[in-house]
Design a protein around this motif. Structure first.
Motif, PDB file in Angstrom:
ATOM      1  N   ASN A  38      48.216  14.179 -11.841  1.00 59.00           N
ATOM      2  CA  ASN A  38      49.520  13.502 -11.778  1.00 59.00           C
ATOM      3  C   ASN A  38      50.084  13.495 -10.367  1.00 59.00           C
ATOM      4  O   ASN A  38      50.772  12.557  -9.965  1.00 59.00           O
ATOM      5  CB  ASN A  38      50.519  14.160 -12.730  1.00 59.00           C
ATOM      6  N   ALA A  80      42.572  25.125 -22.548  1.00 65.62           N
ATOM      7  CA  ALA A  80      43.796  24.314 -22.627  1.00 65.62           C
ATOM      8  C   ALA A  80      44.658  24.526 -21.385  1.00 65.62           C
ATOM      9  O   ALA A  80      45.237  23.570 -20.855  1.00 65.62           O
ATOM     10  CB  ALA A  80      44.574  24.660 -23.893  1.00 65.62           C
ATOM     11  N   GLU A  81      44.712  25.760 -20.902  1.00 71.63           N
ATOM     12  CA  GLU A  81      45.480  26.044 -19.687  1.00 71.63           C
ATOM     13  C   GLU A  81      44.880  25.321 -18.481  1.00 71.63           C
ATOM     14  O   GLU A  81      45.595  24.747 -17.657  1.00 71.63           O
ATOM     15  CB  GLU A  81      45.520  27.552 -19.440  1.00 71.63           C
ATOM     16  N   HIS A  82      43.568  25.308 -18.394  1.00 71.64           N
ATOM     17  CA  HIS A  82      42.911  24.595 -17.293  1.00 71.64           C
ATOM     18  C   HIS A  82      43.146  23.095 -17.396  1.00 71.64           C
ATOM     19  O   HIS A  82      43.336  22.420 -16.382  1.00 71.64           O
ATOM     20  CB  HIS A  82      41.411  24.902 -17.271  1.00 71.64           C
ATOM     21  N   ARG A  83      43.121  22.558 -18.613  1.00 72.21           N
ATOM     22  CA  ARG A  83      43.395  21.130 -18.795  1.00 72.21           C
ATOM     23  C   ARG A  83      44.809  20.791 -18.314  1.00 72.21           C
ATOM     24  O   ARG A  83      45.025  19.764 -17.681  1.00 72.21           O
ATOM     25  CB  ARG A  83      43.247  20.733 -20.256  1.00 72.21           C
ATOM     26  N   GLU A  84      45.769  21.643 -18.614  1.00 71.54           N
ATOM     27  CA  GLU A  84      47.150  21.416 -18.184  1.00 71.54           C
ATOM     28  C   GLU A  84      47.257  21.446 -16.663  1.00 71.54           C
ATOM     29  O   GLU A  84      47.921  20.613 -16.059  1.00 71.54           O
ATOM     30  CB  GLU A  84      48.072  22.467 -18.817  1.00 71.54           C
ATOM     31  N   ARG A  85      46.598  22.391 -16.049  1.00 72.88           N
ATOM     32  CA  ARG A  85      46.600  22.459 -14.573  1.00 72.88           C
ATOM     33  C   ARG A  85      45.915  21.233 -13.974  1.00 72.88           C
ATOM     34  O   ARG A  85      46.374  20.685 -12.967  1.00 72.88           O
ATOM     35  CB  ARG A  85      45.897  23.725 -14.103  1.00 72.88           C
ATOM     36  N   GLU A 125      34.260  23.513 -23.968  1.00 76.10           N
ATOM     37  CA  GLU A 125      34.933  23.520 -25.268  1.00 76.10           C
ATOM     38  C   GLU A 125      33.942  23.265 -26.401  1.00 76.10           C
ATOM     39  O   GLU A 125      34.101  23.776 -27.506  1.00 76.10           O
ATOM     40  CB  GLU A 125      36.040  22.472 -25.277  1.00 76.10           C
ATOM     41  N   ARG A 157      45.753  18.265 -15.336  1.00 72.97           N
ATOM     42  CA  ARG A 157      46.696  17.141 -15.478  1.00 72.97           C
ATOM     43  C   ARG A 157      47.731  17.159 -14.361  1.00 72.97           C
ATOM     44  O   ARG A 157      48.078  16.121 -13.799  1.00 72.97           O
ATOM     45  CB  ARG A 157      47.403  17.198 -16.833  1.00 72.97           C
ATOM     46  N   GLY A 158      48.223  18.338 -14.018  1.00 71.15           N
ATOM     47  CA  GLY A 158      49.185  18.460 -12.929  1.00 71.15           C
ATOM     48  C   GLY A 158      48.605  17.993 -11.602  1.00 71.15           C
ATOM     49  O   GLY A 158      49.260  17.274 -10.841  1.00 71.15           O
ATOM     50  N   TRP A 190      42.283  29.517 -22.658  1.00 74.55           N
ATOM     51  CA  TRP A 190      42.082  29.296 -21.224  1.00 74.55           C
ATOM     52  C   TRP A 190      41.645  27.873 -20.912  1.00 74.55           C
ATOM     53  O   TRP A 190      42.013  27.332 -19.868  1.00 74.55           O
ATOM     54  CB  TRP A 190      41.128  30.325 -20.632  1.00 74.55           C
TER      55      TRP A 190
END
Length: 87
Positions: free
Chosen positions: A79, A68-73, A15, A75-76, A66
């Protein structure tokens, strides 16, 4: 630092406009992302020096958002797995 934590750090560096190496010098393949590759576009390079001795280079143009999408994945994954590993 775990592989998951090092991927989070790699996303931070990407980033910020830096190339990254992930899992470099581990017992398996190393992954490099070069933002300005040989064909004037980003490229992903996978090197398996410790096993097959194969290197693969894939030029690509990632879609907007992309990281941000990787960061969301990521986090999943965290979690789901962190509570299982710490409990």
């Amino acid at each position: 630092m775990s592989d998951v934590e090092s991927w989070a750090e790699a996303l931070n560096r990407l980033e910020a406009g830096e190339d990254i190496a992930w899992m470099e010098m581990s017992s398996g393949p190393s992954i490099f992302i070069r933002l300005a590759g040989e064909r004037d576009c980003p490229e992903v390079v996978v090197e398996d020096e410790s096993g097959s001795m194969v290197t693969v280079c894939v030029p690509l143009v990632p879609p907007d958002g992309w990281i941000a999408e990787h960061r969301e994945r990521l986090r999943g994954v965290m979690n789901h797995w962190v509570p299982l590993l710490s409990g």
